[in-house]
Write a protein that holds these residues in place. Structure first.
Motif, PDB file in Angstrom:
ATOM      1  N   PHE A 172     -47.076 -46.133 -29.564  1.00  0.00           N
ATOM      2  CA  PHE A 172     -48.372 -46.625 -28.982  1.00  0.00           C
ATOM      3  C   PHE A 172     -48.726 -45.355 -27.821  1.00  0.00           C
ATOM      4  O   PHE A 172     -49.908 -45.231 -27.481  1.00  0.00           O
ATOM      5  CB  PHE A 172     -48.233 -47.978 -28.339  1.00  0.00           C
ATOM      6  N   ARG A 173     -47.860 -45.030 -27.092  1.00  0.00           N
ATOM      7  CA  ARG A 173     -48.108 -44.417 -25.915  1.00  0.00           C
ATOM      8  C   ARG A 173     -48.487 -42.730 -26.409  1.00  0.00           C
ATOM      9  O   ARG A 173     -49.343 -42.460 -25.756  1.00  0.00           O
ATOM     10  CB  ARG A 173     -46.555 -43.972 -25.105  1.00  0.00           C
ATOM     11  N   LEU A 174     -48.016 -42.271 -27.488  1.00  0.00           N
ATOM     12  CA  LEU A 174     -48.245 -41.192 -28.059  1.00  0.00           C
ATOM     13  C   LEU A 174     -49.740 -41.123 -28.670  1.00  0.00           C
ATOM     14  O   LEU A 174     -50.596 -40.191 -28.522  1.00  0.00           O
ATOM     15  CB  LEU A 174     -47.453 -40.375 -29.203  1.00  0.00           C
ATOM     16  N   GLY A 231     -40.903 -61.852 -24.081  1.00  0.00           N
ATOM     17  CA  GLY A 231     -39.576 -62.580 -24.909  1.00  0.00           C
ATOM     18  C   GLY A 231     -39.701 -62.958 -26.260  1.00  0.00           C
ATOM     19  O   GLY A 231     -39.261 -63.673 -27.052  1.00  0.00           O
ATOM     20  N   GLU A 232     -40.902 -62.234 -26.699  1.00  0.00           N
ATOM     21  CA  GLU A 232     -41.296 -62.511 -28.289  1.00  0.00           C
ATOM     22  C   GLU A 232     -40.390 -61.607 -29.394  1.00  0.00           C
ATOM     23  O   GLU A 232     -39.594 -60.981 -28.695  1.00  0.00           O
ATOM     24  CB  GLU A 232     -42.679 -62.231 -28.532  1.00  0.00           C
ATOM     25  N   ASP A 233     -40.436 -61.818 -30.479  1.00  0.00           N
ATOM     26  CA  ASP A 233     -39.793 -61.144 -31.376  1.00  0.00           C
ATOM     27  C   ASP A 233     -39.853 -59.640 -31.432  1.00  0.00           C
ATOM     28  O   ASP A 233     -39.150 -58.855 -31.915  1.00  0.00           O
ATOM     29  CB  ASP A 233     -40.005 -61.623 -32.808  1.00  0.00           C
ATOM     30  N   GLY A 234     -40.954 -59.185 -30.913  1.00  0.00           N
ATOM     31  CA  GLY A 234     -41.257 -57.655 -31.097  1.00  0.00           C
ATOM     32  C   GLY A 234     -42.658 -57.273 -30.421  1.00  0.00           C
ATOM     33  O   GLY A 234     -43.359 -58.329 -29.733  1.00  0.00           O
ATOM     34  N   ILE A 235     -43.116 -56.333 -30.788  1.00  0.00           N
ATOM     35  CA  ILE A 235     -44.294 -55.675 -30.193  1.00  0.00           C
ATOM     36  C   ILE A 235     -45.383 -55.984 -31.451  1.00  0.00           C
ATOM     37  O   ILE A 235     -45.193 -56.015 -32.450  1.00  0.00           O
ATOM     38  CB  ILE A 235     -44.340 -54.202 -29.730  1.00  0.00           C
ATOM     39  N   ALA A 236     -46.783 -55.939 -30.930  1.00  0.00           N
ATOM     40  CA  ALA A 236     -47.768 -55.881 -32.098  1.00  0.00           C
ATOM     41  C   ALA A 236     -48.925 -55.254 -31.569  1.00  0.00           C
ATOM     42  O   ALA A 236     -48.983 -54.673 -30.521  1.00  0.00           O
ATOM     43  CB  ALA A 236     -48.070 -57.501 -32.101  1.00  0.00           C
ATOM     44  N   VAL A 237     -49.880 -54.938 -32.676  1.00  0.00           N
ATOM     45  CA  VAL A 237     -50.921 -54.414 -32.265  1.00  0.00           C
ATOM     46  C   VAL A 237     -51.958 -55.330 -31.643  1.00  0.00           C
ATOM     47  O   VAL A 237     -52.029 -56.336 -32.279  1.00  0.00           O
ATOM     48  CB  VAL A 237     -51.609 -53.566 -33.445  1.00  0.00           C
ATOM     49  N   GLY A 274     -52.379 -48.268 -38.021  1.00  0.00           N
ATOM     50  CA  GLY A 274     -52.128 -48.871 -39.408  1.00  0.00           C
ATOM     51  C   GLY A 274     -50.969 -50.155 -39.102  1.00  0.00           C
ATOM     52  O   GLY A 274     -50.975 -50.577 -37.916  1.00  0.00           O
ATOM     53  N   GLU A 275     -50.123 -50.306 -40.020  1.00  0.00           N
ATOM     54  CA  GLU A 275     -49.275 -51.311 -40.167  1.00  0.00           C
ATOM     55  C   GLU A 275     -47.640 -50.759 -40.006  1.00  0.00           C
ATOM     56  O   GLU A 275     -47.004 -51.979 -39.872  1.00  0.00           O
ATOM     57  CB  GLU A 275     -49.603 -52.171 -41.369  1.00  0.00           C
ATOM     58  N   ASP A 276     -47.516 -49.803 -40.072  1.00  0.00           N
ATOM     59  CA  ASP A 276     -45.898 -49.321 -40.022  1.00  0.00           C
ATOM     60  C   ASP A 276     -45.690 -48.662 -38.879  1.00  0.00           C
ATOM     61  O   ASP A 276     -46.333 -48.020 -38.203  1.00  0.00           O
ATOM     62  CB  ASP A 276     -45.680 -48.177 -41.153  1.00  0.00           C
ATOM     63  N   ARG A 277     -44.310 -48.949 -38.634  1.00  0.00           N
ATOM     64  CA  ARG A 277     -43.408 -48.045 -37.726  1.00  0.00           C
ATOM     65  C   ARG A 277     -44.147 -48.165 -36.320  1.00  0.00           C
ATOM     66  O   ARG A 277     -44.336 -47.340 -35.349  1.00  0.00           O
ATOM     67  CB  ARG A 277     -43.242 -46.621 -38.045  1.00  0.00           C
ATOM     68  N   TRP A 278     -44.484 -49.548 -35.755  1.00  0.00           N
ATOM     69  CA  TRP A 278     -44.791 -49.732 -34.367  1.00  0.00           C
ATOM     70  C   TRP A 278     -43.639 -49.611 -33.489  1.00  0.00           C
ATOM     71  O   TRP A 278     -42.507 -50.066 -33.624  1.00  0.00           O
ATOM     72  CB  TRP A 278     -45.250 -51.130 -34.357  1.00  0.00           C
TER      73      TRP A 278
END
Length: 103
Positions: free
Chosen positions: A66-68, A41-47, A57-61
């Motif tokens: 992540f699966r690829l 229920g958070e705003d999105g995904i994170a590393v 890196g920092e972009d396009r999560w």
């Protein structure tokens, strides 16, 4: 260069180190991928760990990215683990051939 310093089987030792680093990356990416599947229920995904952050890196999560990354790391790790005994056998054969030619 390693042979100059008396290192026996330098290629298999280098491959062992590479495989170990690949396994560490695989574990980090796998943990990151499974964490991204859990919807909290958070705003999105994170590393979720530093190893995955260095690779992704920092972009396009995205869960797909992540699966690829995880699958690519898995295939690379399997390849390195299969390649290790082949390289080791070739090195041992080369060493035994050098010893027999000296005798």
């Amino acid at each position: 260069m390693l042979k100059r310093f008396g290192c026996v089987s330098p290629y298999s030792k280098g491959l062992t180190l590479t495989a170990a680093l690949s396994i560490i990356a695989l574990i980090g990416l796998g943990q990151n991928y499974t964490q991204s599947l859990v919807n909290r229920g958070e705003d999105g995904i994170a590393v979720s760990n530093q190893a995955a952050y260095w690779i992704l890196g920092e972009d396009r999560w995205s869960v797909e990215r992540f699966r690829l990354a995880y699958e690519t790391s898995l295939y690379l790790t399997i390849f390195l683990l299969v390649l290790y005994p082949v390289v080791l056998l070739l090195e041992l054969k080369s060493i035994s051939m050098r010893k027999s030619s000296r005798a």
